[in-house]
Design an enzyme around this catalytic site. Structure first.
Site, PDB file in Angstrom:
ATOM      1  N   GLY A  36       0.839  -1.203   0.000  1.00 24.30           N
ATOM      2  CA  GLY A  36       0.000   0.000   0.000  1.00 24.30           C
ATOM      3  C   GLY A  36       0.872   1.251   0.000  1.00 24.30           C
ATOM      4  N   HIS A  37       1.808   1.307   0.934  1.00 23.50           N
ATOM      5  CA  HIS A  37       2.723   2.453   0.977  1.00 23.50           C
ATOM      6  C   HIS A  37       3.504   2.589  -0.337  1.00 23.50           C
ATOM      7  CE1 HIS A  37       2.621   1.264   5.382  1.00 23.50           C
ATOM      8  NE2 HIS A  37       2.262   2.530   5.444  1.00 23.50           N
ATOM      9  N   GLY A 147      -3.735   6.678   1.228  1.00 20.59           N
ATOM     10  CA  GLY A 147      -4.488   5.489   0.829  1.00 20.59           C
ATOM     11  C   GLY A 147      -5.944   5.597   1.243  1.00 20.59           C
ATOM     12  N   GLN A 148      -6.808   4.981   0.464  1.00 28.67           N
ATOM     13  CA  GLN A 148      -8.242   5.016   0.766  1.00 28.67           C
ATOM     14  C   GLN A 148      -8.566   4.250   2.042  1.00 28.67           C
ATOM     15  OE1 GLN A 148     -10.968   3.734  -2.437  1.00 28.67           O
ATOM     16  NE2 GLN A 148     -12.348   3.056  -0.820  1.00 28.67           N
ATOM     17  N   LYS A 149      -7.644   3.408   2.489  1.00 21.74           N
ATOM     18  CA  LYS A 149      -7.941   2.569   3.665  1.00 21.74           C
ATOM     19  C   LYS A 149      -8.326   3.427   4.866  1.00 21.74           C
ATOM     20  CE  LYS A 149      -6.210  -1.053   6.522  1.00 21.74           C
ATOM     21  NZ  LYS A 149      -5.468  -0.156   7.445  1.00 21.74           N
ATOM     22  N   ASP A 150      -7.612   4.528   5.070  1.00 23.43           N
ATOM     23  CA  ASP A 150      -7.953   5.441   6.170  1.00 23.43           C
ATOM     24  C   ASP A 150      -8.899   6.506   5.635  1.00 23.43           C
ATOM     25  OD1 ASP A 150      -6.138   4.231   8.127  1.00 23.43           O
ATOM     26  OD2 ASP A 150      -4.585   4.933   6.759  1.00 23.43           O
ATOM     27  N   VAL A 176      -4.655  -1.339  -1.386  1.00 26.21           N
ATOM     28  CA  VAL A 176      -3.939  -2.493  -1.939  1.00 26.21           C
ATOM     29  C   VAL A 176      -4.262  -3.689  -1.044  1.00 26.21           C
ATOM     30  CG1 VAL A 176      -1.679  -3.446  -2.510  1.00 26.21           C
ATOM     31  CG2 VAL A 176      -2.137  -1.011  -2.892  1.00 26.21           C
ATOM     32  N   SER A 185      -2.075  -3.752   5.801  1.00 27.83           N
ATOM     33  CA  SER A 185      -1.948  -2.893   6.971  1.00 27.83           C
ATOM     34  C   SER A 185      -0.723  -3.335   7.746  1.00 27.83           C
ATOM     35  CB  SER A 185      -3.182  -3.022   7.866  1.00 27.83           C
ATOM     36  OG  SER A 185      -2.899  -2.500   9.154  1.00 27.83           O
TER      37      SER A 185
END
Lengths: 281, 281
Positions: A36-37, A147-150, A176, A185
């Site tokens: 993701g990063h 990222g959309q995760k947060d 991702v 994560s």
């Protein structure tokens, strides 16, 4: 790639980039990089002349009983990975540098900081808004990548930028996922084999929610109940399931427009989050 | 002098200055200029290539029972005076421009926002810190000029700049006084002839405090009591008399180093403030 620890040295280096009219892209992180990063760094690399990545595990966004101390860290690996992504500056400040003695100014976001993750983690988004405001002022980037995760964090940062007239633009990048669907994560490292297997239920529940909505379901409680039944079977504690307006995270009576579907749940002691954004016609 | 109402237009104009390496000086005000404001503009003019003055009566720093509506305004006179001081840009935004619908991000300063003026005006410094943070981000000045009269405000702004890594430097300019010693203030216009005459007691009390300290007095309560006796005779209500460390506004047991001596008092319904900074050997 230059590794920089002091605010002053970073600003000096970036001022020199700006004088040469270089466009600066910025990826703020807490380190312990996963794909993701790396996807954010890649996007920043593609779109800018100069890429800054920060690694800072920000204490003010952790509650007193949260995992600040055991949050996973691996500086050497992070340095290697950032270098491979052709990052120009890796900013790794100390807490003494970021919160010197006598520190006392905080940024708060009133309308949306107290719901969802903010309800479970009081003060979390105050810490996030404060450190992001600091980092934005230090780096002065043209664009910052998240990222959309947060997703809730991103909404708060977008509002913060608008409200405080910060000139950095924000780009949201897709979540991702592992091959089975689990959102990447740094906290996934806490999971044992059984927990890891169960953790995939978050993404599966979101997938089912999307299918339901795409097939015409417009009642939020029906979607939520369906997800709840899937989750309660697998997770150890459910924190929230939310179906909200994706723009301002406001409640909706009926599903329409751009919707945010979010989950937070504990697998063992590990709190995981995941979400999707669904566009209805 | 250009009068600019939109944030976007101001930023465009200032970006063009920055591209030509011009140093920008900034004087944020609430308008209704007096010689205090003009002294700040003069200093900014002397020390910078480009001078920006903002006029904005910021609603978020006024309490619900305070004088937001009747705060004195005279735009035409202000424009004339600023032009005479050779200001380059006069920024006069609307509240719709500064606080658009959905606004919800605030800056707070925890250690020193709740004492002195903050105790009497709850939320005042939250409003001040928020608007100053916005204006600093909008203008991106090299230096901003403030009068010593709002000493506590200045301490809060200095801390805000340090804590949030804002790159504008601050210069504090001396209080400008009427011939009899009364500190200039837009609010002096509220005073009738009798009140105006009595108002001078604030500066007289400070003068006596300075003399006491210079002649060796080191006990805060003795200095405070002396001032109190002078003030109670002339003012209608005393808000505070303070003898504090001038650097962080902390309490002191004994007078030493750089001291802040401050007064807030009501003459009629008008709340006046004044202060001095005394350096002991």
């Amino acid at each position: 790639m230059k590794i920089i620890r002091s605010i002053h040295a970073l600003q000096k280096a970036l001022d020199s980039q700006r004088r040469r009219n270089k466009q600066i892209g910025f990826v703020p992180t807490m380190g312990y990089f996963h794909d993701g990063h790396l996807s954010l760094m890649r996007k920043a690399r593609k779109e800018n002349d100069c890429v800054v990545v920060s690694i800072y595990v920000n204490p003010t966004q952790f509650g007193p009983k949260e995992d600040l101390k055991k949050y996973p860290r691996n500086r050497n690996r992070d340095v290697r990975l950032a270098r491979a992504e052709k990052v120009d500056f890796l900013f790794c400040p100390s807490t003494k540098e970021m919160y010197p003695q006598g520190f006392g100014t905080y940024v708060t976001n009133e309308p949306i900081a107290d719901i969802l993750c903010g309800a479970t983690r009081p003060g979390h988004f105050k810490g996030v808004a404060t450190i992001v405001c600091k980092l934005f002022n230090i780096v002065g980037a043209n664009v910052a990548y998240f990222g959309q995760k947060d997703y809730q964090q991103l909404c708060i940062i977008k509002q913060l930028i608008k409200d405080l007239n910060i000139r950095t633009r924000i780009k949201m990048c897709p979540i991702v996922r592992e091959a089975d669907g689990l959102a990447m994560s740094s906290r996934n490292t806490y999971l044992n084999a059984d927990q890891r297997e169960r953790a995939v239920v978050l993404s599966h529940a979101l997938c089912v929610a999307r299918t339901l909505i795409k097939s015409g379901e417009r009642r939020p409680h029906v979607v939520i109940n369906k997800m709840k039944r899937m989750l309660l079977f697998k997770v150890d504690r459910l924190d929230y399931i939310a179906v909200l307006n994706a723009t301002d995270l406001s409640k909706v009576r009926s599903i329409s427009g751009k919707m945010y579907i979010g989950i937070a749940a504990y697998i063992g002691k590990t709190r995981l989050i995941d979400n999707i954004v669904v566009q209805t016609k």
